[in-house]
Scaffold this active site. Structure first.
Site, PDB file in Angstrom:
ATOM      1  N   PHE A 135      -0.686  -1.474  -4.800  1.00  0.00           N
ATOM      2  CA  PHE A 135       0.784  -0.816  -4.499  1.00  0.00           C
ATOM      3  C   PHE A 135       1.244  -0.061  -5.119  1.00  0.00           C
ATOM      4  CE2 PHE A 135       5.328  -1.644  -3.533  1.00  0.00           C
ATOM      5  CZ  PHE A 135       5.040  -1.857  -1.856  1.00  0.00           C
ATOM      6  N   ASP A 204      -0.179  -9.802  -9.199  1.00  0.00           N
ATOM      7  CA  ASP A 204       0.972  -9.471  -8.328  1.00  0.00           C
ATOM      8  C   ASP A 204       0.799 -10.393  -7.080  1.00  0.00           C
ATOM      9  OD1 ASP A 204       3.023  -8.595  -6.673  1.00  0.00           O
ATOM     10  OD2 ASP A 204       2.870  -6.664  -7.663  1.00  0.00           O
ATOM     11  N   TYR A 229      11.104 -11.590  -1.031  1.00  0.00           N
ATOM     12  CA  TYR A 229      11.719 -11.196   0.320  1.00  0.00           C
ATOM     13  C   TYR A 229      10.535 -10.950   1.352  1.00  0.00           C
ATOM     14  CZ  TYR A 229      10.779  -6.514  -1.457  1.00  0.00           C
ATOM     15  OH  TYR A 229      10.049  -5.470  -2.197  1.00  0.00           O
ATOM     16  N   LYS A 230       9.397 -11.398   1.116  1.00  0.00           N
ATOM     17  CA  LYS A 230       8.399 -11.159   2.100  1.00  0.00           C
ATOM     18  C   LYS A 230       8.177 -12.336   2.794  1.00  0.00           C
ATOM     19  CE  LYS A 230       6.554  -7.097   0.032  1.00  0.00           C
ATOM     20  NZ  LYS A 230       5.923  -6.444  -1.226  1.00  0.00           N
ATOM     21  N   ARG A 378       0.244  -2.405  10.565  1.00  0.00           N
ATOM     22  CA  ARG A 378       0.034  -3.592  10.057  1.00  0.00           C
ATOM     23  C   ARG A 378       0.965  -4.650  10.809  1.00  0.00           C
ATOM     24  NH1 ARG A 378       1.842  -3.700   3.824  1.00  0.00           N
ATOM     25  NH2 ARG A 378       3.779  -3.074   4.802  1.00  0.00           N
TER      26      ARG A 378
HETATM   27  C1  LIG Z   1       6.181  -5.602  -2.006  1.00  0.00           C
HETATM   28  C2  LIG Z   1       5.651  -5.457  -3.359  1.00  0.00           C
HETATM   29  C3  LIG Z   1       6.335  -5.100  -4.272  1.00  0.00           C
HETATM   30  C4  LIG Z   1       7.825  -4.830  -4.179  1.00  0.00           C
HETATM   31  O1  LIG Z   1       8.381  -4.337  -5.431  1.00  0.00           O
HETATM   32  P1  LIG Z   1      10.005  -4.379  -5.920  1.00  0.00           P
HETATM   33  O2  LIG Z   1       9.993  -3.878  -7.165  1.00  0.00           O
HETATM   34  O3  LIG Z   1      10.258  -5.859  -5.452  1.00  0.00           O
HETATM   35  O4  LIG Z   1      10.568  -3.462  -4.639  1.00  0.00           O
HETATM   36  C5  LIG Z   1       5.566  -4.736  -5.648  1.00  0.00           C
HETATM   37  N1  LIG Z   1       4.363  -4.918  -5.513  1.00  0.00           N
HETATM   38  C6  LIG Z   1       3.655  -5.400  -4.395  1.00  0.00           C
HETATM   39  C7  LIG Z   1       2.241  -5.430  -4.540  1.00  0.00           C
HETATM   40  C8  LIG Z   1       4.288  -5.647  -3.097  1.00  0.00           C
HETATM   41  O5  LIG Z   1       3.655  -5.883  -2.089  1.00  0.00           O
END
Ligand SMILES: *Cc1c(COP(=O)(O)O)cnc(C)c1O
Length: 419
Positions: A135, A204, A229-230, A378
């Protein structure tokens, strides 16, 4: 509109009907706990989970506490303990002990804290290893951190990770579930390879927690971070979380030594002394309102259990792919996600050269998925509130967008700020 099921019965009815699958779904009643607009097919729970209905009661309660107790609420209403309490709930969803997880900050910030803290544990080594497909925020954080900590960031292709773990690697930082393809990394295998070579792992879990059964302690993972939040439905900007294995807690130092990570925050001492355990990773004041929303949501995940969440996720995504194979063959969609549901997370991704306008047209027709540049669309299959019927209907609407050429409308060609 032609329905997929209509076409299928003509082809001999190879797939079970959506209604049969819904009837036999042990989680079917959970949908009633959520607020989803009538008629909307919501396939973006991998990006922002839907709100659980009881969240509004909890938020009203926090507001009452704030109004009545004002600053006293930090102690009298237990606000100050919320990061640890929510951390303990999260721990049960990711295979960790209650005192190994704390809720705090965003995933990006927590990644910075954990990787920084892990580096000195791999004495004399100078390389942080990650994958090109990670990501972007993870890549950006690692790039900046590597510069600040005078280490080297090594970025390799996903299938090169094991071979890239050599004697120079200090930390292997990866996402458990890939944000584009939903492919699941072998956490135990990679962690074992890292340990054998003298390195540590930081996982992560953003796209894994709440839809995949994560076993941090069983895999002997060192550190982990994730997002609230996911699939955990904590709400927009919900705080993330951080895991540090018990064996590391006494010796690690957070690079962000804020007052709430201090052993005695209210002694207002001049010098920093870290808290005993996982709370040394706290930094500033916890966002009580959004943390309470996440807290209220997590009770549902815990009562359902991670094994049931993963089982439903696998069935939903299998069904999505089967419907697409049957109804959308020859329309230019290339499956990016693994076919084997054992190594696939909660979403299904397809590559299509016209992915952006197709998704824009689909969203206008009440199917909310998302688009990730350059050409991925997705569909997140959240196990708590999606039905097999939603999957069948979503694919039918996608097929309709393709057959009618609706995506060619010029209004779908301009990219929005948030995709
Ligand atoms: C959604 C997501 C994030 C989000 O990071 P924030 O700092 O909470 O905005 C980070 N890493 C991965 C792999 C994600 O899927």
């Amino acid at each position: 509109m032609k329905t997929v099921e209509g076409m299928r019965s003509g082809a001999g009815g190879a797939l079970p009907s959506a209604d049969t699958l819904d009837r036999d779904d042990p989680l079917r009643a959970q949908r009633d706990q959520f607020s989803i607009p009538q008629g909307l097919l919501y396939f973006a729970g991998h990006s922002l989970g839907a709100p659980r209905l009881s969240v509004s009661d909890r938020l009203a309660e926090v507001e009452r506490e704030w109004r009545r107790h004002l600053v006293r609420a930090w102690g009298d209403c237990g606000w100050i303990d919320l990061p640890r309490q929510v951390g303990a709930k999260l721990a049960s969803l990711i295979g960790a002990a209650p005192d190994e997880v704390v809720c705090a900050d965003s995933t990006s910030v927590n990644l910075y804290k954990t990787v920084f803290a892990a580096l000195p544990l791999a004495k004399g080594r100078r390389v942080i290893l990650t994958e090109r497909d990670n990501f972007p925020t993870d890549l950006y954080i690692l790039e900046g951190l590597a510069r600040q900590a005078r280490t080297e960031l090594r970025v390799v292709e996903s299938d090169q990770i094991q071979t890239a773990i050599d004697g120079d690697v200090a930390v292997v930082a990866l996402s458990h579930v890939n944000y584009k393809s939903a492919a699941i990394h072998d956490m135990a295998g990679i962690t074992a390879a890292a340990h054998k070579a003298g390195a540590l792992t930081v996982w992560d879990l953003s796209h894994a927690a709440g839809c995949v059964e994560v076993k941090l302690d069983e895999a002997e993972a060192d550190f982990a971070v994730g997002c609230g939040y996911k699939y955990l439905n904590g709400g927009p900007g919900a705080p993330g979380y951080l895991f540090a294995a018990q064996r590391h807690q006494a010796v690690v130092t957070s690079p962000l030594q804020g007052w709430l990570g201090h052993a005695a925050p209210f002694a207002f001492e001049e010098d920093f002394r870290p808290q005993e355990g996982i709370e040394r990773f706290l930094c500033g004041s916890p966002p009580i309102i959004s943390m309470a929303a996440l807290d209220a949501s997590l009770d549902l995940h815990r009562s359902v259990g991670v094994a049931a969440l993963q089982a439903k996720t696998r069935k939903l995504t299998d069904y999505f792919i089967a419907q697409m194979d049957e109804a959308a063959a020859g329309m230019g969609f290339e499956l990016v996600s693994p076919r084997d549901s054992r190594i696939r997370g909660g979403h299904v991704a397809y590559r299509h050269p016209e992915g952006y306008p197709i998704m824009a047209a689909l969203i206008e027709r009440g199917v909310v998925g998302d688009f990730r540049a350059p050409d991925n669309i997705r569909f997140g299959c959240s196990p708590l509130y999606l039905r097999f019927r939603d999957v069948a209907d979503a694919v039918a609407r996608l097929v309709d967008v393709m057959e009618t050429g609706a995506w060619k409308d010029p209004k779908y060609q301009t990219r929005a700020k948030v995709t």
